[in-house]
Design a protein around this motif. Sequence first.
Motif, PDB file in Angstrom:
ATOM      1  N   MET A 173     -15.768  -9.714 -10.986  1.00  0.00           N
ATOM      2  CA  MET A 173     -14.751 -11.418 -10.926  1.00  0.00           C
ATOM      3  C   MET A 173     -13.632 -11.437 -10.134  1.00  0.00           C
ATOM      4  N   HIS A 174     -13.767 -11.823  -8.996  1.00  0.00           N
ATOM      5  CA  HIS A 174     -13.060 -11.994  -7.855  1.00  0.00           C
ATOM      6  C   HIS A 174     -11.235 -11.668  -8.026  1.00  0.00           C
ATOM      7  N   GLU A 175     -11.055 -13.017  -9.112  1.00  0.00           N
ATOM      8  CA  GLU A 175      -9.859 -12.914  -9.600  1.00  0.00           C
ATOM      9  C   GLU A 175      -8.987 -11.932  -9.742  1.00  0.00           C
ATOM     10  N   PHE A 176      -9.365 -10.867  -9.931  1.00  0.00           N
ATOM     11  CA  PHE A 176      -8.704 -10.083  -9.813  1.00  0.00           C
ATOM     12  C   PHE A 176      -8.391  -9.290  -8.851  1.00  0.00           C
ATOM     13  N   SER A 177      -9.193  -9.564  -7.479  1.00  0.00           N
ATOM     14  CA  SER A 177      -8.524  -8.551  -6.296  1.00  0.00           C
ATOM     15  C   SER A 177      -7.924 -10.034  -5.415  1.00  0.00           C
ATOM     16  N   ILE A 178      -7.723 -10.876  -6.317  1.00  0.00           N
ATOM     17  CA  ILE A 178      -7.153 -12.177  -5.810  1.00  0.00           C
ATOM     18  C   ILE A 178      -6.044 -12.028  -6.319  1.00  0.00           C
ATOM     19  N   VAL A 179      -5.502 -11.540  -7.627  1.00  0.00           N
ATOM     20  CA  VAL A 179      -4.208 -10.822  -8.095  1.00  0.00           C
ATOM     21  C   VAL A 179      -4.097 -10.338  -7.459  1.00  0.00           C
ATOM     22  N   GLN A 180      -4.647  -9.051  -7.331  1.00  0.00           N
ATOM     23  CA  GLN A 180      -4.045  -7.664  -6.055  1.00  0.00           C
ATOM     24  C   GLN A 180      -3.653  -8.327  -4.790  1.00  0.00           C
ATOM     25  N   SER A 181      -3.982  -9.158  -3.907  1.00  0.00           N
ATOM     26  CA  SER A 181      -3.373  -9.893  -3.297  1.00  0.00           C
ATOM     27  C   SER A 181      -1.972  -9.971  -2.841  1.00  0.00           C
ATOM     28  N   LEU A 182      -2.053 -11.113  -4.186  1.00  0.00           N
ATOM     29  CA  LEU A 182      -1.744 -12.364  -4.463  1.00  0.00           C
ATOM     30  C   LEU A 182       0.118 -11.199  -5.144  1.00  0.00           C
ATOM     31  N   PHE A 183       0.138  -9.793  -5.292  1.00  0.00           N
ATOM     32  CA  PHE A 183       0.761  -9.065  -5.848  1.00  0.00           C
ATOM     33  C   PHE A 183       1.411  -8.471  -4.466  1.00  0.00           C
ATOM     34  N   GLU A 184       0.604  -8.289  -3.576  1.00  0.00           N
ATOM     35  CA  GLU A 184       0.930  -7.902  -2.522  1.00  0.00           C
ATOM     36  C   GLU A 184       2.126  -8.703  -1.710  1.00  0.00           C
ATOM     37  N   LEU A 185       1.550  -9.822  -1.123  1.00  0.00           N
ATOM     38  CA  LEU A 185       2.771 -11.023  -1.460  1.00  0.00           C
ATOM     39  C   LEU A 185       4.372 -11.428  -2.030  1.00  0.00           C
ATOM     40  N   ILE A 186       3.814 -11.045  -3.506  1.00  0.00           N
ATOM     41  CA  ILE A 186       5.311 -10.722  -4.204  1.00  0.00           C
ATOM     42  C   ILE A 186       5.762 -10.200  -3.397  1.00  0.00           C
ATOM     43  N   GLU A 187       4.923  -8.949  -4.249  1.00  0.00           N
ATOM     44  CA  GLU A 187       6.442  -7.173  -3.326  1.00  0.00           C
ATOM     45  C   GLU A 187       6.660  -7.509  -1.745  1.00  0.00           C
ATOM     46  N   GLU A 188       6.111  -8.178  -0.940  1.00  0.00           N
ATOM     47  CA  GLU A 188       6.991  -8.303   0.250  1.00  0.00           C
ATOM     48  C   GLU A 188       8.079  -8.817   0.415  1.00  0.00           C
ATOM     49  N   GLN A 189       8.273 -10.573   0.085  1.00  0.00           N
ATOM     50  CA  GLN A 189       8.755 -11.592  -0.745  1.00  0.00           C
ATOM     51  C   GLN A 189      10.267 -10.363  -1.528  1.00  0.00           C
ATOM     52  N   VAL A 190       9.891  -9.587  -2.628  1.00  0.00           N
ATOM     53  CA  VAL A 190      10.749  -9.301  -3.543  1.00  0.00           C
ATOM     54  C   VAL A 190      11.670  -8.294  -2.052  1.00  0.00           C
ATOM     55  N   ALA A 191      10.756  -7.176  -1.694  1.00  0.00           N
ATOM     56  CA  ALA A 191      10.991  -6.281  -0.450  1.00  0.00           C
ATOM     57  C   ALA A 191      12.642  -7.331   0.803  1.00  0.00           C
ATOM     58  N   LEU A 192      10.888  -8.055   1.174  1.00  0.00           N
ATOM     59  CA  LEU A 192      12.360  -9.500   2.128  1.00  0.00           C
ATOM     60  C   LEU A 192      13.536  -9.495   1.604  1.00  0.00           C
ATOM     61  N   HIS A 193      13.523  -9.796   0.485  1.00  0.00           N
ATOM     62  CA  HIS A 193      14.532 -10.352   0.155  1.00  0.00           C
ATOM     63  C   HIS A 193      15.692 -10.102  -1.175  1.00  0.00           C
ATOM     64  N   GLY A 194      15.415  -8.731  -1.158  1.00  0.00           N
ATOM     65  CA  GLY A 194      16.167  -8.413  -1.634  1.00  0.00           C
ATOM     66  C   GLY A 194      16.151  -8.283  -3.156  1.00  0.00           C
ATOM     67  N   ALA A 195      15.400  -8.793  -3.659  1.00  0.00           N
ATOM     68  CA  ALA A 195      15.058  -9.870  -5.122  1.00  0.00           C
ATOM     69  C   ALA A 195      15.028  -8.062  -6.317  1.00  0.00           C
ATOM     70  N   LYS A 196      15.343  -8.695  -7.299  1.00  0.00           N
ATOM     71  CA  LYS A 196      15.206  -7.094  -8.087  1.00  0.00           C
ATOM     72  C   LYS A 196      14.220  -7.295  -9.206  1.00  0.00           C
ATOM     73  N   ARG A 197      14.128  -8.908  -9.787  1.00  0.00           N
ATOM     74  CA  ARG A 197      12.855  -9.504 -10.168  1.00  0.00           C
ATOM     75  C   ARG A 197      12.307 -10.623 -10.094  1.00  0.00           C
ATOM     76  N   VAL A 198      11.017 -10.588 -10.152  1.00  0.00           N
ATOM     77  CA  VAL A 198      10.273 -12.183 -10.354  1.00  0.00           C
ATOM     78  C   VAL A 198      10.007 -13.077 -11.237  1.00  0.00           C
ATOM     79  N   LEU A 199      10.998 -13.914 -11.431  1.00  0.00           N
ATOM     80  CA  LEU A 199      11.089 -14.506 -12.501  1.00  0.00           C
ATOM     81  C   LEU A 199       9.682 -16.073 -12.676  1.00  0.00           C
ATOM     82  N   LYS A 200       9.716 -16.471 -11.180  1.00  0.00           N
ATOM     83  CA  LYS A 200       8.008 -17.739 -12.077  1.00  0.00           C
ATOM     84  C   LYS A 200       7.635 -17.626 -10.361  1.00  0.00           C
ATOM     85  N   VAL A 201       5.949 -17.870 -10.809  1.00  0.00           N
ATOM     86  CA  VAL A 201       5.227 -17.685  -9.659  1.00  0.00           C
ATOM     87  C   VAL A 201       4.605 -19.005  -9.423  1.00  0.00           C
ATOM     88  N   GLU A 202       4.217 -20.073  -8.382  1.00  0.00           N
ATOM     89  CA  GLU A 202       3.869 -20.880  -8.183  1.00  0.00           C
ATOM     90  C   GLU A 202       2.650 -21.243  -7.713  1.00  0.00           C
TER      91      GLU A 202
END
Length: 114
Positions: free
Chosen positions: A1-30
Amino acid sequence: MHEFSIVQSLFELIEEQVALHGAKRVLKVELLVGVLSGVEPHLLQLAFETFKEGTHARDAELHIQIEKLKVFCFDCMEEFEKEELNALCPKCGGLNTEIRGGRDLLLKSLELET
């Protein structure tokens, strides 16, 4: 199931954006998921729910927008959205077409709490 590897890459992007913007948490992903992307939206949702635990997105909602197939017919000189997953022109039935939408898998937006 390649959806797991896709989501793993998605979370890498999310964590990069969290660090870049100094966010406390993510509320929504589109996400935008094309019907020809090879991704099953319900499996993507399952993988997201599995991977979000222990991340900045642990409370985030995942919104998935489905991108329909878009076909351009060079004979009719028109673009059509289609439900059927084929490249036939729905107007003339011809195959002098080009697929112009429905293959994408895009992170459209993140809603962050800073």
